[in-house]
Design a protein around this motif. Structure first.
Motif, PDB file in Angstrom:
ATOM      1  N   LEU A 165      -5.209  -7.273  27.471  1.00 41.75           N
ATOM      2  CA  LEU A 165      -5.830  -7.887  26.286  1.00 41.75           C
ATOM      3  C   LEU A 165      -5.693  -6.977  25.067  1.00 41.75           C
ATOM      4  O   LEU A 165      -5.426  -7.444  23.951  1.00 41.75           O
ATOM      5  N   GLY A 166      -5.881  -5.669  25.285  1.00 37.72           N
ATOM      6  CA  GLY A 166      -5.687  -4.734  24.181  1.00 37.72           C
ATOM      7  C   GLY A 166      -4.252  -4.709  23.682  1.00 37.72           C
ATOM      8  O   GLY A 166      -3.996  -4.644  22.483  1.00 37.72           O
ATOM      9  N   VAL A 167      -3.306  -4.784  24.621  1.00 41.04           N
ATOM     10  CA  VAL A 167      -1.890  -4.811  24.247  1.00 41.04           C
ATOM     11  C   VAL A 167      -1.571  -6.067  23.439  1.00 41.04           C
ATOM     12  O   VAL A 167      -0.814  -6.020  22.454  1.00 41.04           O
ATOM     13  N   ILE A 168      -2.154  -7.187  23.821  1.00 39.75           N
ATOM     14  CA  ILE A 168      -1.922  -8.441  23.082  1.00 39.75           C
ATOM     15  C   ILE A 168      -2.432  -8.316  21.647  1.00 39.75           C
ATOM     16  O   ILE A 168      -1.787  -8.772  20.693  1.00 39.75           O
ATOM     17  N   ALA A 169      -3.599  -7.684  21.496  1.00 42.10           N
ATOM     18  CA  ALA A 169      -4.131  -7.486  20.139  1.00 42.10           C
ATOM     19  C   ALA A 169      -3.186  -6.629  19.300  1.00 42.10           C
ATOM     20  O   ALA A 169      -2.946  -6.920  18.116  1.00 42.10           O
ATOM     21  N   ILE A 170      -2.646  -5.571  19.903  1.00 40.19           N
ATOM     22  CA  ILE A 170      -1.694  -4.716  19.180  1.00 40.19           C
ATOM     23  C   ILE A 170      -0.445  -5.512  18.798  1.00 40.19           C
ATOM     24  O   ILE A 170       0.086  -5.369  17.682  1.00 40.19           O
ATOM     25  N   ILE A 171       0.030  -6.361  19.697  1.00 38.40           N
ATOM     26  CA  ILE A 171       1.234  -7.157  19.429  1.00 38.40           C
ATOM     27  C   ILE A 171       0.991  -8.109  18.262  1.00 38.40           C
ATOM     28  O   ILE A 171       1.856  -8.286  17.388  1.00 38.40           O
ATOM     29  N   ILE A 172      -0.185  -8.730  18.222  1.00 35.08           N
ATOM     30  CA  ILE A 172      -0.482  -9.676  17.140  1.00 35.08           C
ATOM     31  C   ILE A 172      -0.444  -8.976  15.786  1.00 35.08           C
ATOM     32  O   ILE A 172       0.182  -9.455  14.826  1.00 35.08           O
TER      33      ILE A 172
END
Length: 407
Positions: free
Chosen positions: A139-146
């Motif tokens: 979930l943290g990685v997804i936030a960084i990607i966004i």
């Protein structure tokens, strides 16, 4: 800046450096869940579906591979545009763009993170707690990607454009000029005429002097108990018959080694210690804009406006102390700076009255800016007027330029 600091700085600006760091971070993050899974409460771990992480990681792995490929093709296109529309000498600055490197690093790191996570899940290495930790990290990685993708979309609208590339060249030239203004003699004393007695050092390398480590020269001079005078500044073309350093006495082979290592020679010029190179690249951009294939006088006017900021930055000299008293270094020649920048523009824009009007106004500003620039500004104004009068056909244009030059 010492030689090692300069080398580390150039090493960290390589295109592959940040992606490699992010890739290692992605590998570590994926394996993090295996070792720290016992720290998570079992109730929370059981509340997460067994297939939740698997599906998300599969989507991330496939999408990041596609996005990385697209980003690489976009970067190559931007580099080609900078080379074609601006100048090949500015492409290095585009390649060193930190935003582009961070975006590419994030995509590659996420891809490897997803790949390692999928492999670990398929082997059953995580367990319920490890799967839950992996889910939270994902979930943290997804936030960084966004956030990264939003920045990337905004950055793509400028990457490789003429204006953006000119901004990068101006920034590099400004940093070099400001650094030289603070230390016009690189921390040493001002060099006078070369003494008749003494010994001169040559280098075996052939290429451009990219960096000069003044601190290393001072240390070597103290060890050998000599005084030295730099004969070639960064940006000079070096060959085995050219003297680069004067030493107050003859040195043996062991004493010479630290002096030689203070000079870094490369295939091409660099911006860091070579203010003339930044001005030359800006002038080259203006000359290309004046070519019949481009025919863009507006870019020339823009570049001339930036030159006032650059020369003004060079005026802010403040070197009250001399940290390298055994070292003498020649200062930059104001005539060379003006010649590097204004002469090509005056030559290639001789047939465009709007370019020469802006050129004369720019020189007028620089003349009033400092007595240090006054005489050279007048000389360049006279030379530019001669070129324009030899090319322009309309007498009214010539009269207008003569009036500006006479001011």
């Amino acid at each position: 800046m010492s030689k090692w600091q300069w080398l580390i700085r150039r090493f960290t600006r390589r295109l592959w450096f940040r992606p490699a760091l992010f890739a290692l971070a992605g590998l570590f993050t994926a394996l993090f869940s295996v070792f720290f899974s016992p720290a998570l409460p079992l109730d929370f771990a059981e509340s997460i579906g067994a297939d939740a992480v698997d599906n998300i990681l599969n989507i991330l792995a496939s999408s990041m591979l596609a996005v990385t490929t697209f980003s690489l093709s976009t970067m190559v296109t931007a580099y080609g545009a900078a080379t074609t529309n601006v100048t090949p000498r500015a492409t290095t600055l585009v390649v060193e763009d930190t935003t582009t490197q961070n975006v590419l690093a994030t995509f590659i790191g996420t891809f490897l993170f997803s790949l390692v996570g999928i492999v670990a899940l398929s082997t059953g290495a995580y367990g319920e707690e490890g799967r839950a930790i992996l889910f939270l990290v994902t979930l943290g990685v997804i936030a960084i990607i966004i956030v990264t993708m939003l920045r990337w979309i905004d950055h793509l609208s400028r990457l490789g454009r003429v204006g953006d590339t000119i901004d990068r060249v101006e920034k590099a030239a400004m940093e070099a000029l400001q650094a030289r203004a603070k230390r016009p003699f690189l921390g040493g004393q001002e060099a006078q005429s070369q003494p008749d007695s003494g010994w001169c050092l040559q280098l075996e390398a052939i290429g451009y002097l990219q960096h000069l480590d003044a601190g290393a020269l001072q240390k070597a001079a103290e060890t050998a108990d000599v005084h030295v005078q730099v004969l070639t500044l960064p940006g000079t073309y070096i060959h085995p018959t050219r003297d680069v350093l004067w030493v107050s006495r003859v040195l043996d082979e062991e004493e010479v080694k630290p002096f030689r290592s203070a000079f870094t020679v490369g295939l091409r010029r660099s911006f860091e210690q070579d203010p003339r190179f930044g001005l030359s690249v800006l002038s080259e951009i203006a000359s290309r804009a004046l070519s019949p294939a481009v025919n863009d006088p507006g870019t020339v006017v823009d570049v001339l406006g930036r030159s006032v900021r650059l020369f003004h930055a060079y005026l802010q000299e403040d070197e009250s102390e001399v940290p390298h008293p055994r070292l003498s270094v020649p200062g930059l020649n104001t005539s060379d700076l003006f010649e590097d920048f204004f002469a090509p523009i005056a030559r290639d824009g001789a047939g465009l009255v709007e370019v020469h009007i802006r050129l004369q106004k720019t020189l007028h500003i620089l003349r009033d800016l400092s007595p240090q620039f006054a005489e050279e500004a007048r000389r360049q104004s006279r030379k530019a007027l001669v070129r324009a009068e030899a090319t322009l056909q309309i007498e009214d244009d010539k009269t207008r330029l003569r009036r500006l030059a006479q001011e």
